[in-house]
Write an enzyme that holds these catalytic residues in place. Structure first.
Site, PDB file in Angstrom:
ATOM      1  N   TYR A 130      -0.083   9.294  -7.785  1.00 40.26           N
ATOM      2  CA  TYR A 130      -0.398   8.286  -7.126  1.00 40.26           C
ATOM      3  C   TYR A 130      -1.397   8.386  -5.937  1.00 40.26           C
ATOM      4  O   TYR A 130      -2.548   7.584  -6.017  1.00 40.26           O
ATOM      5  CB  TYR A 130       0.935   7.731  -6.333  1.00 40.26           C
ATOM      6  CG  TYR A 130       0.609   6.541  -5.306  1.00 40.26           C
ATOM      7  CD1 TYR A 130       0.736   5.327  -5.859  1.00 40.26           C
ATOM      8  CD2 TYR A 130       0.720   6.856  -4.055  1.00 40.26           C
ATOM      9  CE1 TYR A 130       0.531   4.294  -5.129  1.00 40.26           C
ATOM     10  CE2 TYR A 130       0.381   5.571  -3.040  1.00 40.26           C
ATOM     11  CZ  TYR A 130       0.350   4.560  -3.695  1.00 40.26           C
ATOM     12  OH  TYR A 130       0.154   3.311  -2.648  1.00 40.26           O
ATOM     13  N   ALA A 131      -1.431   9.433  -5.176  1.00 39.75           N
ATOM     14  CA  ALA A 131      -2.531   9.729  -4.374  1.00 39.75           C
ATOM     15  C   ALA A 131      -4.011   9.927  -5.097  1.00 39.75           C
ATOM     16  O   ALA A 131      -4.657   9.622  -4.759  1.00 39.75           O
ATOM     17  CB  ALA A 131      -2.128  11.145  -3.288  1.00 39.75           C
ATOM     18  N   ALA A 132      -3.703  10.726  -6.240  1.00 41.03           N
ATOM     19  CA  ALA A 132      -4.926  10.812  -7.028  1.00 41.03           C
ATOM     20  C   ALA A 132      -5.555   9.713  -7.755  1.00 41.03           C
ATOM     21  O   ALA A 132      -6.948   9.514  -7.469  1.00 41.03           O
ATOM     22  CB  ALA A 132      -4.598  12.047  -8.033  1.00 41.03           C
ATOM     23  N   ALA A 133      -4.890   8.957  -8.113  1.00 38.11           N
ATOM     24  CA  ALA A 133      -5.087   7.630  -8.476  1.00 38.11           C
ATOM     25  C   ALA A 133      -5.669   6.454  -7.611  1.00 38.11           C
ATOM     26  O   ALA A 133      -6.748   5.911  -7.924  1.00 38.11           O
ATOM     27  CB  ALA A 133      -4.017   6.788  -9.368  1.00 38.11           C
ATOM     28  N   LYS A 134      -5.139   6.613  -6.437  1.00 42.52           N
ATOM     29  CA  LYS A 134      -5.740   5.780  -5.240  1.00 42.52           C
ATOM     30  C   LYS A 134      -7.134   6.287  -4.783  1.00 42.52           C
ATOM     31  O   LYS A 134      -8.116   5.589  -4.490  1.00 42.52           O
ATOM     32  CB  LYS A 134      -4.854   5.838  -4.289  1.00 42.52           C
ATOM     33  CG  LYS A 134      -3.553   4.712  -4.534  1.00 42.52           C
ATOM     34  CD  LYS A 134      -3.938   3.517  -4.927  1.00 42.52           C
ATOM     35  CE  LYS A 134      -2.624   2.622  -4.826  1.00 42.52           C
ATOM     36  NZ  LYS A 134      -2.937   1.178  -5.268  1.00 42.52           N
ATOM     37  N   ASN A 183      -3.653  -5.693  -6.180  1.00 42.46           N
ATOM     38  CA  ASN A 183      -2.769  -5.312  -4.903  1.00 42.46           C
ATOM     39  C   ASN A 183      -1.439  -4.320  -5.759  1.00 42.46           C
ATOM     40  O   ASN A 183      -1.189  -3.487  -5.209  1.00 42.46           O
ATOM     41  CB  ASN A 183      -2.060  -6.564  -4.496  1.00 42.46           C
ATOM     42  CG  ASN A 183      -0.502  -6.087  -3.752  1.00 42.46           C
ATOM     43  OD1 ASN A 183      -0.809  -5.428  -2.680  1.00 42.46           O
ATOM     44  ND2 ASN A 183       0.352  -6.262  -4.176  1.00 42.46           N
ATOM     45  N   GLY A 241       0.876  -8.025  -8.415  1.00 44.58           N
ATOM     46  CA  GLY A 241       1.976  -7.651  -7.746  1.00 44.58           C
ATOM     47  C   GLY A 241       2.304  -8.526  -6.521  1.00 44.58           C
ATOM     48  O   GLY A 241       2.744  -8.238  -5.487  1.00 44.58           O
ATOM     49  N   SER A 286      -4.657   2.894  -0.597  1.00 41.95           N
ATOM     50  CA  SER A 286      -3.716   3.729   0.281  1.00 41.95           C
ATOM     51  C   SER A 286      -4.308   4.725   0.893  1.00 41.95           C
ATOM     52  O   SER A 286      -5.219   5.483   0.388  1.00 41.95           O
ATOM     53  CB  SER A 286      -2.584   4.174  -0.750  1.00 41.95           C
ATOM     54  OG  SER A 286      -1.518   4.939   0.073  1.00 41.95           O
TER      55      SER A 286
END
Length: 264
Positions: free
Chosen positions: A156-160, A88, A20, A142
């Site tokens: 997204y929050a769960a993956a991070k 990233n 990224g 994050s």
């Protein structure tokens, strides 16, 4: 005798990959590592709008196994090794509305990009790092890993959160083998896309960009330092962590959020 570091050339001879790396914090990280003397490879699905000839670009969709395999093979074919891997790449494109509007595809796509892409790249590059007893892996997570926003970024929050946990476990495995693994968890970063979003919010709400920015900070519960991060500030932290100055650091998550997370 203590080591003496030339910060302007401390990564000379190192090969670095920043995923990224064509915009936002990734672009700033790539430039920071290049300025410290590293040979830098960047990857993303689309070529940068303003190509930097100093950086080698590989076009790849890292959310798919074939994309990560392409990057691993090309980097090792050209350079024979990788010294620094900065995972990233990340983001969320899921709709707002909470859990009920999220499909399996929303979850799968988000987890593929934010968790499985780093896992696959680590698996591709770690063997040669372990063989040489040398290497640094940075996972850009994050603050949503511990401060989730459920309305539109639940996957997204769960993956991070999963990435943070995985990063810690991986560091415990490979630190005795000479490879350092660290996590950097930024809060809100004022990238060019964030700036455009503030302009759109200001226009739609008949307010100023400053007021729009404040409304987003309020939604986060406030940023005590009073502003989002600059991409260069995140890059500076990463630049330090991959450097010889940080040789004793591994297995740690570094939060750079201007104080957004309200707890210790």
């Amino acid at each position: 005798m203590e080591k003496q570091f030339d910060y302007n050339d401390e990564l000379s001879g190192k090969i670095a990959l920043v995923t990224g790396g064509t915009k936002g914090a990734g672009k700033a990280i790539a430039e920071r590592l290049f300025n410290a003397g590293a040979t830098v490879i960047i990857t993303a699905r689309n070529a940068p709008e303003n190509p930097d000839g100093r950086l080698h670009f590989i076009s790849a969709d890292l959310s798919k196994p074939d994309g990560t395999q392409k990057v691993v093979e090309e980097v090792l074919a050209v350079h024979s090794r990788l010294d620094i891997l900065v995972n990233n790449l990340g983001g969320s494109e899921t709709p707002g509305g909470g859990f009920a509007v999220l499909t399996d595809e929303d979850w799968q796509t988000t987890i593929q990009t934010n968790l499985l892409a780093p896992v696959r790249l680590d698996r591709g590059f770690l063997p040669q790092m372990v063989e040489r007893s040398s290497g640094v892996i940075i996972h850009i997570a994050s603050i949503q890993g511990r401060l989730p926003l459920y309305d539109s970024t639940l996957p997204y929050a769960a993956a991070k959160a999963g990435l943070i946990n995985y990063s810690k476990a991986l560091s415990n495995e490979v630190a005795p083998k000479g490879v350092r693994v660290l996590t950097v968890s930024p809060g809100w970063i004022m990238t060019s896309s964030s700036s455009r979003m503030m302009e759109r919010i200001a226009e739609s709400s008949n307010s100023t960009v400053e007021q729009a920015t404040q409304s987003v900070m309020d939604a986060l519960g406030g940023i005590p330092i009073g502003r989002p991060a600059k991409p260069e500030e995140v890059a500076e932290l990463v630049g330090f962590l991959v450097s010889p100055r940080a040789d004793y650091l591994t297995g740690t998550e570094y939060v750079i959020d201007g104080g957004t997370i309200p707890t210790i």
